[in-house]
Design an enzyme around this catalytic site. Structure first.
Site, PDB file in Angstrom:
ATOM      1  N   HIS A   1       0.848  -1.196   0.000  1.00  0.00           N
ATOM      2  CA  HIS A   1       0.000   0.000   0.000  1.00  0.00           C
ATOM      3  C   HIS A   1       0.885   1.249   0.000  1.00  0.00           C
ATOM      4  O   HIS A   1       1.941   1.274   0.636  1.00  0.00           O
ATOM      5  CB  HIS A   1      -0.941   0.002   1.209  1.00  0.00           C
ATOM      6  CG  HIS A   1      -1.980   1.076   1.101  1.00  0.00           C
ATOM      7  ND1 HIS A   1      -1.718   2.386   1.406  1.00  0.00           N
ATOM      8  CD2 HIS A   1      -3.273   1.037   0.684  1.00  0.00           C
ATOM      9  CE1 HIS A   1      -2.809   3.117   1.189  1.00  0.00           C
ATOM     10  NE2 HIS A   1      -3.774   2.313   0.755  1.00  0.00           N
TER      11      HIS A   1
ATOM     12  N   GLU B   1      -4.166   1.712  -7.264  1.00  0.00           N
ATOM     13  CA  GLU B   1      -4.536   2.749  -6.308  1.00  0.00           C
ATOM     14  C   GLU B   1      -3.685   4.007  -6.558  1.00  0.00           C
ATOM     15  O   GLU B   1      -2.608   4.156  -5.958  1.00  0.00           O
ATOM     16  CB  GLU B   1      -4.301   2.254  -4.879  1.00  0.00           C
ATOM     17  CG  GLU B   1      -5.128   1.047  -4.515  1.00  0.00           C
ATOM     18  CD  GLU B   1      -5.566   1.067  -3.054  1.00  0.00           C
ATOM     19  OE1 GLU B   1      -6.698   0.656  -2.789  1.00  0.00           O
ATOM     20  OE2 GLU B   1      -4.788   1.523  -2.192  1.00  0.00           O
TER      21      GLU B   1
HETATM   22  P1  PGA Z   1      -9.721   5.839   0.415  1.00  0.00           P
HETATM   23  O1  PGA Z   1      -8.594   4.742   0.690  1.00  0.00           O
HETATM   24  O2  PGA Z   1     -10.916   5.112  -0.136  1.00  0.00           O
HETATM   25  O3  PGA Z   1      -9.976   6.458   1.747  1.00  0.00           O
HETATM   26  O4  PGA Z   1      -9.166   6.783  -0.599  1.00  0.00           O
HETATM   27  C1  PGA Z   1      -8.306   3.788  -0.277  1.00  0.00           C
HETATM   28  C2  PGA Z   1      -7.078   3.008   0.066  1.00  0.00           C
HETATM   29  O5  PGA Z   1      -6.137   3.564   0.636  1.00  0.00           O
HETATM   30  O6  PGA Z   1      -7.032   1.808  -0.254  1.00  0.00           O
END
Ligand code: PGA
Length: 259
Positions: free
Chosen positions: A95, A167
């Site tokens: 992440h 992401e």
């Molecule tokens: P968010 O987080 O939906 O709050 O943008 C997504 C993530 O970090 O996977």
């Protein structure tokens, strides 16, 4: 047909008590799990309780990180075996917050993917570019490099079991998700890249999901994109009612496709 996923990662949120009340409020999700794989990714301290509470339910539980070593002098770390013992089936790896704040690199991501492959945990591999990289037209180059380095030495079968989460860092936590058409284009590009590197068969079988400010409003257009195999939701899904709504939206879209 690729499997469709709806998951939520909680980051550093929810105590054990909050986890249990969230899951109780979420209720029975079995009507949706023939079509979808649903998962929650609580903090380490809630994993045991979440798995106990979801026993017999088709909802999967994942951890937010793990160490690559089997055991050893790594104070503060958690091994794959410990996660499996807690009942986890998934582990989130790479992440952007871990890359940014905790020294995660493509190399450690790769080591963790290798460990996951050996321990029976399915990885959710997160990749994404920064705002500056996107503005410089480097999104694809950055994603290709993250993907190649992360998957180095992993066999094709394990790669197709990996859930790839695109992401974009510029969308996470901003309340503004990436445009659905943009997401579709990037996912399509990632799949073509996988096909080139590993063959069309592996690429076709690998699910690529989107995360970054997904909410109830943005889910229909995102999930309607042919290259989007699911959503990975942060902030919005920390309320159980919202997560359930998102699951229902994705379920209806997927069932429509089958009808
Ligand atoms: P968010 O987080 O939906 O709050 O943008 C997504 C993530 O970090 O996977």
């Amino acid at each position: 047909m690729r499997r469709v996923y709806v998951g939520t990662g909680w980051k550093m949120n929810k105590t054990v008590a909050e986890t249990l009340s969230y899951l109780a409020e979420l209720g029975d999700l079995s009507p949706y799990t023939k079509e979808l794989t649903i998962f929650v990714v609580p903090p380490f301290t809630s994993l045991w309780a979440a798995n106990a509470s979801l026993k017999g339910s088709p909802v999967l539980v994942g951890a937010q990180n793990m160490h690559w070593a089997k055991a050893g002098a790594y104070t503060g770390e958690i091994s794959a075996q410990m996660l499996v013992e807690c009942g986890c089936q998934l582990v989130e790896i790479g992440h952007s917050e871990r890359r940014r704040y905790c020294g995660e690199t493509d190399e450690t991501v790769n080591l963790k993917l290798q460990t996951a492959a050996q321990s029976g945990l399915r990885p959710i591999l997160c990749i994404g570019e920064t705002e500056e990289q996107k503005a410089a037209g480097r999104s694809e180059t950055v994603l290709a490099s993250q993907l190649t380095r992360a998957l180095h030495g992993i066999c094709s079968e394990k790669i197709s079991e990996t859930i790839i989460a695109y992401e974009p860092i510029w969308a996470i936590g901003t309340g503004i998700p990436a445009e659905p058409a943009y997401v579709n284009r990037i996912h399509g590009w990632l799949r073509a890249y996988l096909a080139d590197a590993l063959g069309a068969d592996v690429a076709e079988r690998t699910s690529i999901i989107y995360g970054g400010s997904v909410d109830v409003e943005s889910t229909p257009a995102l999930i309607a994109q042919p290259e989007v195999d699911g959503v990975f939701v942060g902030t919005c899904a920390w309320q159980a009612a919202n997560f359930r709504k998102i699951i229902e939206i994705v379920y209806h879209e997927v069932s429509k496709g089958e009808g």
